[in-house]
Write an enzyme that holds these catalytic residues in place. Structure first.
Site, PDB file in Angstrom:
ATOM      1  N   SER A   3     -34.592 -12.951 -11.989  1.00  0.00           N
ATOM      2  CA  SER A   3     -34.770 -11.967 -10.935  1.00  0.00           C
ATOM      3  C   SER A   3     -35.110 -10.598 -11.511  1.00  0.00           C
ATOM      4  O   SER A   3     -36.112 -10.447 -12.193  1.00  0.00           O
ATOM      5  CB  SER A   3     -33.526 -11.919 -10.053  1.00  0.00           C
ATOM      6  OG  SER A   3     -33.721 -11.099  -8.926  1.00  0.00           O
ATOM      7  N   ASP A  10     -39.705  -7.496  -6.916  1.00  0.00           N
ATOM      8  CA  ASP A  10     -39.116  -7.762  -8.224  1.00  0.00           C
ATOM      9  C   ASP A  10     -39.836  -8.937  -8.885  1.00  0.00           C
ATOM     10  O   ASP A  10     -40.715  -9.555  -8.273  1.00  0.00           O
ATOM     11  CB  ASP A  10     -37.606  -7.977  -8.102  1.00  0.00           C
ATOM     12  CG  ASP A  10     -37.216  -9.242  -7.358  1.00  0.00           C
ATOM     13  OD1 ASP A  10     -38.072  -9.795  -6.642  1.00  0.00           O
ATOM     14  OD2 ASP A  10     -36.061  -9.678  -7.467  1.00  0.00           O
ATOM     15  N   ASP A  61     -39.431 -12.077  -9.487  1.00  0.00           N
ATOM     16  CA  ASP A  61     -39.574 -13.375  -8.823  1.00  0.00           C
ATOM     17  C   ASP A  61     -39.901 -13.233  -7.342  1.00  0.00           C
ATOM     18  O   ASP A  61     -39.910 -14.218  -6.601  1.00  0.00           O
ATOM     19  CB  ASP A  61     -38.335 -14.244  -9.028  1.00  0.00           C
ATOM     20  CG  ASP A  61     -37.083 -13.688  -8.385  1.00  0.00           C
ATOM     21  OD1 ASP A  61     -36.914 -12.460  -8.375  1.00  0.00           O
ATOM     22  OD2 ASP A  61     -36.259 -14.483  -7.898  1.00  0.00           O
ATOM     23  N   ASP A 116     -38.499 -12.111  -4.620  1.00  0.00           N
ATOM     24  CA  ASP A 116     -37.603 -12.402  -3.500  1.00  0.00           C
ATOM     25  C   ASP A 116     -36.979 -11.122  -2.934  1.00  0.00           C
ATOM     26  O   ASP A 116     -36.405 -11.133  -1.859  1.00  0.00           O
ATOM     27  CB  ASP A 116     -36.511 -13.405  -3.881  1.00  0.00           C
ATOM     28  CG  ASP A 116     -35.548 -12.904  -4.952  1.00  0.00           C
ATOM     29  OD1 ASP A 116     -35.841 -11.871  -5.597  1.00  0.00           O
ATOM     30  OD2 ASP A 116     -34.509 -13.562  -5.153  1.00  0.00           O
TER      31      ASP A 116
END
Length: 575
Positions: free
Chosen positions: A144, A303, A305, A307
């Site tokens: 993340s 960010d 990833d 999400d």
């Protein structure tokens, strides 16, 4: 067996490769480093397995990834679901490609088909893919927004959400049972492909995912009418969002999208930011510079990833305002519920879901539209769990869900937060309010005037290593043994101890149940919609202090929030 013995095993056993052994020989004599790497195993937190990349049981490497995957494979085989397969995705971090392939080959060696994406993909698309391909599970290799030296391993179950009880404990038990790394299975890639156990996926899943996002649009006619008047700056922060965010915005009609060139390409070093986190001002430095040049209405940052979404919006005087996750989440929630009500199809059992550390403004919004406000523990998997409960019981209709940590989900096509759909929705909102001669900042202030000026914040203290873990434990034990009478000038009304699963009324002593799973969290209910919550992070070596207040003006909310934060941090008693 102590950490030094385990270290020596990794240096000598033939199941560990020469590259790993060479790295470990490089720390010979550094007792503290050896202990840090081997004193414990990486454990599942709110987002699965996450740690610093390197050799050792307490590090992210092909062996700890293989062990986690072997435990997952053992569990899948135990429940008799091997034929359904597992979807695998990864982000732009160092070793992500290798960890994804290692996971696929371990699954294949256990007779479980792996559907692995051909290149990096966002977390929400992995969640969608699990459901779309009818897999029993999913694996996402990502850390993340953690610093560049980290990577991680998230496990999803068949509903598309990160694992929750009983699957999380069941999988963990299987992982822990695998104490001998020599017993972990893998296989040759060509052999796995020939056996039909390794399938590369890509465009077809992308197209299906984008099609689901388009279904979430509430006012396409408004976009068509006003999109030319909206300028958008976007940065993927060197991560996975670049292609899907740009694609969805282009396909629904937005023409004026400017991508920050220095942060466009995937790069696991994240060279332009000290910390690839859209919560921080550093993440927006280059985006705001570009926004000033093109006179953008809003600046978006996902960010690594994709999400979680951060956003800055411009007011009519040309000033850019940062929206916290609570602010953007409430703004989106208000918009989604309002447009659903306008369309005349608002469900009688509609629900807005938030985590316990998310703004109480969400409750006011839900009450205004006649929706149920549902609270869950921190971690979007608990929001996903509620969505599954609604599906299986037929009671409850999901309208919107979000967390203060910059994550939300519009729609039910996935079971994890999605910064791609949030980017789309914020741009749609910008067009909607442009039609009313309003900016998104105007819309934010209008919402505050309607419900009250809610203000939330979070502070954290990083406490690394063995000593840090013990200090965090000590702090939580100390707080449980000493309930404060007041915080920031507000009397403590109730104490919610989610570890004990109790709610204690301070005045009467009456004790009731939280009704939620066990978690190491303390929450203090204060008057006037104010509150403080303290919890160890599930993904980083931190203890976090969340707090919220409600005031009658923006200036007053800032003043009261600062006062509350200072008082709450003193509770930790850290020298």
């Amino acid at each position: 067996m102590d950490y030094k013995e385990i270290y020596n095993q990794w240096l000598t056993l033939p199941c560990f490769d020469e590259r790993t052994k060479e790295e470990l020989r490089g720390i010979a004599g550094d007792e503290k480093e050896i202990e840090e790497r081997f004193y414990t195993d990486l454990k599942f937190g709110t987002a699965g397995l996450r740690g610093i990349i390197g050799a050792g049981t307490n590090r992210m490497n092909i062996y700890t990834v293989r062990r986690a995957t072997q435990g997952l494979a053992d569990y899948i085989n135990m429940v008799g679901a091997a034929k359904r397969g597992v979807a695998i995705a990864h982000d732009s971090r160092h070793m992500s490609v290798e960890f994804a392939e290692e996971s696929a080959l371990c699954l294949a060696a256990n007779g479980i088909k792996a559907y692995i994406f051909d290149s990096l993909r966002p977390t929400p698309e992995l969640s969608f893919a699990v459901r779309h391909l009818h897999c029993i599970a999913g694996i996402n290799i990502t850390a993340s927004h953690n610093p560049a030296e980290y990577n991680g391993y998230k496990v999803y179950w068949e509903d598309g959400a990160q694992i929750t009880p009983p699957h999380d404990t069941g999988i963990t038990e299987k992982v822990l049972a695998r104490t001998d790394f020599a017993t972990l299975k893998t296989m040759d890639k060509d052999a796995a492909i020939s056996a039909g156990l390794f399938e590369v996926i890509g465009d077809k899943v992308d197209d299906a995912y984008i099609a689901e996002l388009k279904k979430q649009i509430k006012c396409q006619d408004t976009i068509d009418k006003y999109q030319k008047d909206i300028k958008i700056v976007y940065t993927p922060l060197h991560g996975t969002g670049n292609i899907p965010v740009r694609r969805i915005l282009k396909e629904i009609g937005f023409e004026n999208v400017y991508v920050v060139p220095e942060q466009e390409k995937p790069d696991g070093d994240f060279p332009t930011v000290p910390y690839p986190n859209p919560e921080t001002e550093d993440a927006f430095k280059l985006g705001l510079e570009l926004a000033g040049k093109v006179d953008a209405d809003l600046v978006l940052a996902t960010d690594p990833d994709a999400d979680r979404l951060g956003v800055h919006v411009k007011d009519k005087e040309g000033k850019y305002h940062s929206l916290t996750g609570n602010m953007s989440g409430c703004l989106l929630g208000e918009y989604e519920l309002a447009r659903t009500k306008d369309a005349g199809n608002f469900p009688a059992d509609g629900a807005l879901i938030k985590s316990i550390v998310t703004s109480n403004l969400a409750r006011a919004i839900a009450e205004n539209y006649g929706a149920e406000l549902v609270e869950v523990l921190t971690g979007f998997k608990y929001i996903g769990g509620k969505m599954l409960e609604f599906e299986t019981t037929g009671k409850g209709t999901y309208l919107f869900g979000f967390e203060e940590s910059y994550g939300c989900l519009i729609g039910t096509y996935a079971r994890d937060k999605d910064a791609v759909v949030a980017s789309m929705a914020l741009c749609e909102m910008a067009a909607f309010y442009k039609g009313k001669n309003m900016t998104l900042w105007d819309a934010m202030i209008e919402m505050y005037e309607k419900y009250g000026y809610y203000k939330e914040d979070v502070q954290s203290i990083t406490l690394k290593g063995i000593e840090g873990a013990e200090k965090i434990k000590s702090i939580m034990e100390g707080l449980r043994g000493n309930t404060p009478e007041e915080i920031g000038g507000y009397d403590v009304l109730r104490v919610r101890d989610y570890k004990k699963q109790t709610i204690t009324d301070v005045k009467t002593g009456n004790v009731t149940s939280t009704g939620l799973p066990q978690s190491d969290v303390l929450y203090y209910d204060l008057p006037d919609n104010s509150w403080v919550c303290i919890r160890p992070s599930g993904t980083e070596p931190k203890i976090k202090v969340y707090y919220g207040i409600k005031a009658d003006s923006l200036a007053k909310s800032e003043e009261e929030s600062k006062k509350m934060g200072e008082s709450a941090m003193k509770m930790l008693q850290i020298d």
